[in-house]
Write a protein that holds these residues in place. Structure first.
Motif, PDB file in Angstrom:
ATOM      1  N   MET A  34       7.325 -33.733 -18.854  1.00  0.00           N
ATOM      2  CA  MET A  34       8.755 -33.959 -18.665  1.00  0.00           C
ATOM      3  C   MET A  34       9.113 -35.442 -18.716  1.00  0.00           C
ATOM      4  N   ARG A  35      10.361 -35.699 -19.079  1.00  0.00           N
ATOM      5  CA  ARG A  35      10.961 -37.025 -18.959  1.00  0.00           C
ATOM      6  C   ARG A  35      11.654 -37.075 -17.598  1.00  0.00           C
ATOM      7  N   VAL A  36      11.190 -37.971 -16.741  1.00  0.00           N
ATOM      8  CA  VAL A  36      11.625 -37.983 -15.342  1.00  0.00           C
ATOM      9  C   VAL A  36      12.350 -39.281 -15.025  1.00  0.00           C
ATOM     10  N   LEU A  37      13.436 -39.162 -14.264  1.00  0.00           N
ATOM     11  CA  LEU A  37      14.156 -40.305 -13.721  1.00  0.00           C
ATOM     12  C   LEU A  37      14.117 -40.219 -12.202  1.00  0.00           C
ATOM     13  N   GLU A  38      13.717 -41.307 -11.551  1.00  0.00           N
ATOM     14  CA  GLU A  38      13.862 -41.399 -10.103  1.00  0.00           C
ATOM     15  C   GLU A  38      14.972 -42.389  -9.777  1.00  0.00           C
ATOM     16  N   VAL A  39      15.974 -41.934  -9.069  1.00  0.00           N
ATOM     17  CA  VAL A  39      17.078 -42.778  -8.638  1.00  0.00           C
ATOM     18  C   VAL A  39      16.800 -43.227  -7.205  1.00  0.00           C
ATOM     19  N   ARG A  61      22.154 -42.062 -21.527  1.00  0.00           N
ATOM     20  CA  ARG A  61      22.959 -41.090 -22.258  1.00  0.00           C
ATOM     21  C   ARG A  61      22.911 -39.724 -21.578  1.00  0.00           C
ATOM     22  N   ALA A  62      23.880 -38.905 -21.874  1.00  0.00           N
ATOM     23  CA  ALA A  62      23.908 -37.540 -21.368  1.00  0.00           C
ATOM     24  C   ALA A  62      22.665 -36.781 -21.835  1.00  0.00           C
ATOM     25  N   GLU A  63      22.156 -35.923 -20.976  1.00  0.00           N
ATOM     26  CA  GLU A  63      21.027 -35.038 -21.276  1.00  0.00           C
ATOM     27  C   GLU A  63      19.773 -35.814 -21.691  1.00  0.00           C
ATOM     28  N   SER A  64      19.512 -36.910 -20.977  1.00  0.00           N
ATOM     29  CA  SER A  64      18.367 -37.763 -21.304  1.00  0.00           C
ATOM     30  C   SER A  64      17.083 -37.356 -20.591  1.00  0.00           C
ATOM     31  N   PHE A  65      17.182 -36.552 -19.514  1.00  0.00           N
ATOM     32  CA  PHE A  65      16.018 -36.308 -18.665  1.00  0.00           C
ATOM     33  C   PHE A  65      15.827 -34.820 -18.371  1.00  0.00           C
ATOM     34  N   ASP A  66      14.558 -34.479 -18.186  1.00  0.00           N
ATOM     35  CA  ASP A  66      14.198 -33.114 -17.794  1.00  0.00           C
ATOM     36  C   ASP A  66      14.224 -32.932 -16.279  1.00  0.00           C
ATOM     37  N   ALA A  67      14.086 -34.020 -15.538  1.00  0.00           N
ATOM     38  CA  ALA A  67      14.101 -33.951 -14.081  1.00  0.00           C
ATOM     39  C   ALA A  67      14.625 -35.264 -13.514  1.00  0.00           C
ATOM     40  N   VAL A  68      15.392 -35.151 -12.439  1.00  0.00           N
ATOM     41  CA  VAL A  68      15.835 -36.315 -11.666  1.00  0.00           C
ATOM     42  C   VAL A  68      15.315 -36.142 -10.244  1.00  0.00           C
ATOM     43  N   ILE A  69      14.650 -37.175  -9.751  1.00  0.00           N
ATOM     44  CA  ILE A  69      14.118 -37.184  -8.388  1.00  0.00           C
ATOM     45  C   ILE A  69      14.909 -38.188  -7.557  1.00  0.00           C
ATOM     46  N   PRO A 118      27.875 -45.080  -1.564  1.00  0.00           N
ATOM     47  CA  PRO A 118      29.289 -45.071  -1.163  1.00  0.00           C
ATOM     48  C   PRO A 118      30.033 -43.802  -1.581  1.00  0.00           C
ATOM     49  N   HIS A 119      29.666 -43.253  -2.752  1.00  0.00           N
ATOM     50  CA  HIS A 119      30.380 -42.076  -3.270  1.00  0.00           C
ATOM     51  C   HIS A 119      29.337 -41.045  -3.718  1.00  0.00           C
ATOM     52  N   PHE A 120      28.912 -40.214  -2.786  1.00  0.00           N
ATOM     53  CA  PHE A 120      27.840 -39.260  -3.041  1.00  0.00           C
ATOM     54  C   PHE A 120      28.179 -38.311  -4.180  1.00  0.00           C
ATOM     55  N   THR A 121      29.420 -37.827  -4.238  1.00  0.00           N
ATOM     56  CA  THR A 121      29.780 -36.867  -5.283  1.00  0.00           C
ATOM     57  C   THR A 121      29.730 -37.504  -6.670  1.00  0.00           C
ATOM     58  N   GLN A 122      30.008 -38.809  -6.766  1.00  0.00           N
ATOM     59  CA  GLN A 122      29.876 -39.494  -8.052  1.00  0.00           C
ATOM     60  C   GLN A 122      28.421 -39.552  -8.486  1.00  0.00           C
ATOM     61  N   PHE A 123      27.533 -39.791  -7.536  1.00  0.00           N
ATOM     62  CA  PHE A 123      26.100 -39.743  -7.830  1.00  0.00           C
ATOM     63  C   PHE A 123      25.703 -38.370  -8.351  1.00  0.00           C
ATOM     64  N   LEU A 124      26.140 -37.305  -7.697  1.00  0.00           N
ATOM     65  CA  LEU A 124      25.806 -35.952  -8.148  1.00  0.00           C
ATOM     66  C   LEU A 124      26.347 -35.684  -9.553  1.00  0.00           C
ATOM     67  N   SER A 125      27.537 -36.191  -9.823  1.00  0.00           N
ATOM     68  CA  SER A 125      28.104 -36.028 -11.169  1.00  0.00           C
ATOM     69  C   SER A 125      27.247 -36.720 -12.219  1.00  0.00           C
ATOM     70  N   GLU A 126      26.725 -37.895 -11.887  1.00  0.00           N
ATOM     71  CA  GLU A 126      25.858 -38.619 -12.807  1.00  0.00           C
ATOM     72  C   GLU A 126      24.516 -37.904 -13.000  1.00  0.00           C
ATOM     73  N   VAL A 127      23.968 -37.354 -11.928  1.00  0.00           N
ATOM     74  CA  VAL A 127      22.731 -36.574 -12.054  1.00  0.00           C
ATOM     75  C   VAL A 127      22.945 -35.408 -13.014  1.00  0.00           C
ATOM     76  N   THR A 128      24.028 -34.692 -12.823  1.00  0.00           N
ATOM     77  CA  THR A 128      24.323 -33.539 -13.686  1.00  0.00           C
ATOM     78  C   THR A 128      24.488 -33.981 -15.138  1.00  0.00           C
ATOM     79  N   ARG A 129      25.127 -35.102 -15.350  1.00  0.00           N
ATOM     80  CA  ARG A 129      25.374 -35.596 -16.712  1.00  0.00           C
ATOM     81  C   ARG A 129      24.076 -35.927 -17.436  1.00  0.00           C
ATOM     82  N   VAL A 130      23.134 -36.607 -16.763  1.00  0.00           N
ATOM     83  CA  VAL A 130      21.935 -37.081 -17.463  1.00  0.00           C
ATOM     84  C   VAL A 130      20.847 -36.017 -17.570  1.00  0.00           C
ATOM     85  N   LEU A 131      20.993 -34.905 -16.860  1.00  0.00           N
ATOM     86  CA  LEU A 131      20.018 -33.818 -16.984  1.00  0.00           C
ATOM     87  C   LEU A 131      20.310 -32.970 -18.211  1.00  0.00           C
ATOM     88  N   ARG A 132      19.258 -32.581 -18.904  1.00  0.00           N
ATOM     89  CA  ARG A 132      19.425 -31.620 -19.997  1.00  0.00           C
ATOM     90  C   ARG A 132      19.685 -30.240 -19.409  1.00  0.00           C
TER      91      ARG A 132
END
Length: 259
Positions: free
Chosen positions: A73-78, A133-141, A150-164
């Protein structure tokens, strides 16, 4: 003083604390997350160089293994901190690639100097504006850092965007008891499917107790006096551990998948 204001002031203090630790840490300070141990003990095999960090590693291991592993997998850890978890997962789980991202520039410099693993890279960046870019990762940790965004829901939106599609969000963090309903609602609002979710207070407390000698040695060496006096270290006998014991805070672990 209202709860929200107290939380914001606490977040500001801890963000400064992490920057301070990064600037003063020696190369053996690879983990700043809390610890984890099951009953019976997990007893995962570790290299001798990893053994001193067993209990923080076991938190990362449990998060990463929730849905069958990360092979290929292509993994991103935030929020990668000092990169110890990133290095361990890349060496252990057979990911194709792993990007560790953190807003703390000093921490990223530490990671780049300390960790040299094929397929692993570290990038300075904002959890709420992921530079991918959108759909760049198979998993986000994400391990134990989102409670100060500061804005948890914005973080969740970004996680959803970058996940395939079909990608996994592997996540663990802590919240005050009065924040938990909103926490669950925010996760549900992402539209991702909840594969697993559980409280891990007992496992974290057990890990904190076992990891106490290791953490105390680090804390005494690098923490300024005022932090030692207020007991802000993630170890037993502190306000942090008492809040977990008394149900004032909840530590939870989740696996969600993008539809």
């Amino acid at each position: 003083m209202g709860r929200a204001l107290v939380w914001k002031l606490n977040a500001r203090l801890h963000n400064r604390m992490y920057r301070y630790i990064s600037g003063h840490a020696s190369d053996d300070v690879l983990f700043m997350n809390w610890a984890y141990e099951e009953d019976p003990a997990m007893a995962i095999p570790l290299d001798p160089t990893d053994e001193p960090h067993r209990y923080p590693i076991q938190l990362y291991h449990s998060v990463a293994a929730q849905n069958g592993g990360l092979a290929g997998m292509r993994v991103l850890e935030v929020g990668c901190g000092h990169g110890g978890g990133a290095s361990y997962i890349m060496r252990t789980f057979g990911a194709e690639s792993y990007v560790g991202l953190d807003l703390n520039a000093v921490g990223i410099t530490f990671c780049r100097r300390r960790h040299h693993v094929p397929g692993l890279e570290f990038i300075e960046g904002d959890a709420e504006q992921l530079p991918f870019r959108a759909e760049s990762f198979d998993a986000v940790i994400n391990v134990e850092s989102s409670h100060f965004y500061p804005h948890f829901t914005q973080f969740l939106s970004e996680v959803t965007r970058v996940l395939r599609p079909g990608g996994e969000f592997l996540y663990t963090d802590i919240r005050q008891w009065y924040q938990c309903d909103q926490w669950e609602a925010d996760l549900e609002a992402t539209g991702m499917r909840m594969v697993a979710g559980r409280d891990i207070n007992k496992q974290v407390l057990r890990g904190m107790e076992l990891n106490k000698p290791q953490w105390d040695a680090v804390w005494d060496r690098i923490a300024p006096g005022f932090l030692r006096s207020i007991g802000s270290a993630p170890t037993t006998g502190t306000p942090l551990s008492r809040d977990l014991e008394n149900g004032k805070q909840f530590y939870r672990m989740y696996c969600l998948t993008k539809g």
